[in-house]
Structures are given as C-alpha cells and as structure tokens.
Write a protein that holds these residues in place. Structure first.
Motif, PDB file in Angstrom:
ATOM      1  N   GLU A   1       1.362   2.229  -3.540  1.00  0.00           N
ATOM      2  CA  GLU A   1       0.180   2.840  -4.163  1.00  0.00           C
ATOM      3  C   GLU A   1       0.056   4.306  -3.759  1.00  0.00           C
ATOM      4  O   GLU A   1      -0.300   5.156  -4.572  1.00  0.00           O
ATOM      5  CB  GLU A   1      -1.088   2.088  -3.785  1.00  0.00           C
ATOM      6  CG  GLU A   1      -2.317   2.657  -4.479  1.00  0.00           C
ATOM      7  CD  GLU A   1      -3.572   1.850  -4.229  1.00  0.00           C
ATOM      8  OE1 GLU A   1      -4.579   2.130  -4.892  1.00  0.00           O
ATOM      9  OE2 GLU A   1      -3.567   0.945  -3.380  1.00  0.00           O
ATOM     10  N   PHE A   2       0.374   4.597  -2.517  1.00  0.00           N
ATOM     11  CA  PHE A   2       0.342   5.981  -2.040  1.00  0.00           C
ATOM     12  C   PHE A   2       1.317   6.833  -2.862  1.00  0.00           C
ATOM     13  O   PHE A   2       0.980   7.931  -3.310  1.00  0.00           O
ATOM     14  CB  PHE A   2       0.712   6.021  -0.549  1.00  0.00           C
ATOM     15  CG  PHE A   2       0.738   7.389   0.030  1.00  0.00           C
ATOM     16  CD1 PHE A   2      -0.427   8.062   0.345  1.00  0.00           C
ATOM     17  CD2 PHE A   2       1.954   8.024   0.273  1.00  0.00           C
ATOM     18  CE1 PHE A   2      -0.402   9.335   0.875  1.00  0.00           C
ATOM     19  CE2 PHE A   2       1.994   9.302   0.800  1.00  0.00           C
ATOM     20  CZ  PHE A   2       0.813   9.949   1.106  1.00  0.00           C
TER      21      PHE A   2
ATOM     22  N   THR B   1       0.812  -1.223   0.000  1.00  0.00           N
ATOM     23  CA  THR B   1       0.000   0.000   0.000  1.00  0.00           C
ATOM     24  C   THR B   1       0.843   1.270   0.000  1.00  0.00           C
ATOM     25  O   THR B   1       0.413   2.265  -0.591  1.00  0.00           O
ATOM     26  CB  THR B   1      -0.992   0.005   1.173  1.00  0.00           C
ATOM     27  OG1 THR B   1      -0.275  -0.201   2.383  1.00  0.00           O
ATOM     28  CG2 THR B   1      -2.034  -1.089   0.995  1.00  0.00           C
ATOM     29  N   PRO B   2       2.036   1.319   0.616  1.00  0.00           N
ATOM     30  CA  PRO B   2       2.840   2.540   0.501  1.00  0.00           C
ATOM     31  C   PRO B   2       3.215   2.850  -0.955  1.00  0.00           C
ATOM     32  O   PRO B   2       3.268   4.008  -1.357  1.00  0.00           O
ATOM     33  CB  PRO B   2       4.085   2.236   1.338  1.00  0.00           C
ATOM     34  CG  PRO B   2       3.625   1.236   2.342  1.00  0.00           C
ATOM     35  CD  PRO B   2       2.635   0.382   1.590  1.00  0.00           C
TER      36      PRO B   2
END
Length: 144
Positions: A74-75, A71-72
C-alpha cells in the motif's frame, strides 16, 4: 494540466465496503471520444460519462491489499498514485501514453477486520484469480 482522474465504485465487499477503481490518464487530444463504461454485469456499474475511452492507450492495471497485511504494498501504491498525479514531466509523459486503472484495496473487509491474508469468510483471495466467484471472492471477481 493534462490530467484525467476518475474514482468509480467498482463493487461492494461482502460487508458493504467500497472497492474503488481509479482511472488516471491525460486529457485526450481530440474531442468527441466515446465514454468509458464499466461492464454492466457489475452490480455497482456506473457510467463514467466524463471519462472518454482511449482506444490507442494501453491499460496498466495495478492493485493493492489483496492480502490485508501487505502494508508495504500500500505504501508503494500510494507513492505511485502521488507520482502519477504530480506535475513531474515523467508522470505527464506516462499519462499521455497510458491509461492507469488502479484498485487501491481489493480486500477492504480483510483490512478492516485486521486479517493478515484472508477476506471476511476466511478465503485467501490471491488463490482465486483463475475462477473467482462474486459471492466469495468479490474484489478479485470485480477486477477480472
């Protein structure tokens, strides 16, 4: 604005989810450019008739979420996307010099199923860039 933005269906995941290809660049200086067409061996190939080829602009390819738990990444991807689409003069300069080909999510099934590193059939797609198979490594196969 000097912006060209195109979202294309690159492929479908094993469970039928979209694997999209985003193209971001600047409007060409001259008209009459040849259209950019996805390779016809892709099952979901579609014409990008309103996006010209940019023969003299190098491609910068960026993808995210080959591992669903990243997820980082994607951020960071979303921050880059916002920047490239912005009116910031640095973004405009980059769009004039390059074509950005972006895949926001290479493993949408793994994300939807809550997996951490694998796709629907339990494979770590990051280990199959050398010889991807359309039936097992769909996202990696499509971008390769």
């Amino acid at each position: 604005r000097d912006l060209v933005f195109r979202r294309q269906l690159l492929h479908r995941s094993l469970q039928g989810r979209r694997v999209d290809l985003l193209t971001i660049t600047a409007i060409p200086q001259k008209s009459g450019e040849e259209p950019d067409i996805l390779p016809q061996d892709l099952p979901c190939a579609t014409l990008a008739s309103n996006v010209p080829k940019f023969e003299n602009r190098p491609i910068i390819f960026i993808s995210a979420r080959v591992h669903p738990g990243e997820t980082p990444g994607e951020f960071v991807f979303l921050g880059l996307l916002r920047f490239l689409l912005s009116e910031d003069p640095r973004a405009s300069s980059l769009r004039q010099q390059f074509q950005f080909k972006l895949v926001p999510m290479l493993n949408p099934d793994g994300v939807a199923c809550g997996h951490y590193r694998t796709n629907t059939i339990g494979l770590n797609l990051n280990r199959h860039y050398d010889k991807p198979n359309v039936l097992s490594h769909e996202g990696v196969w499509a971008v390769k």
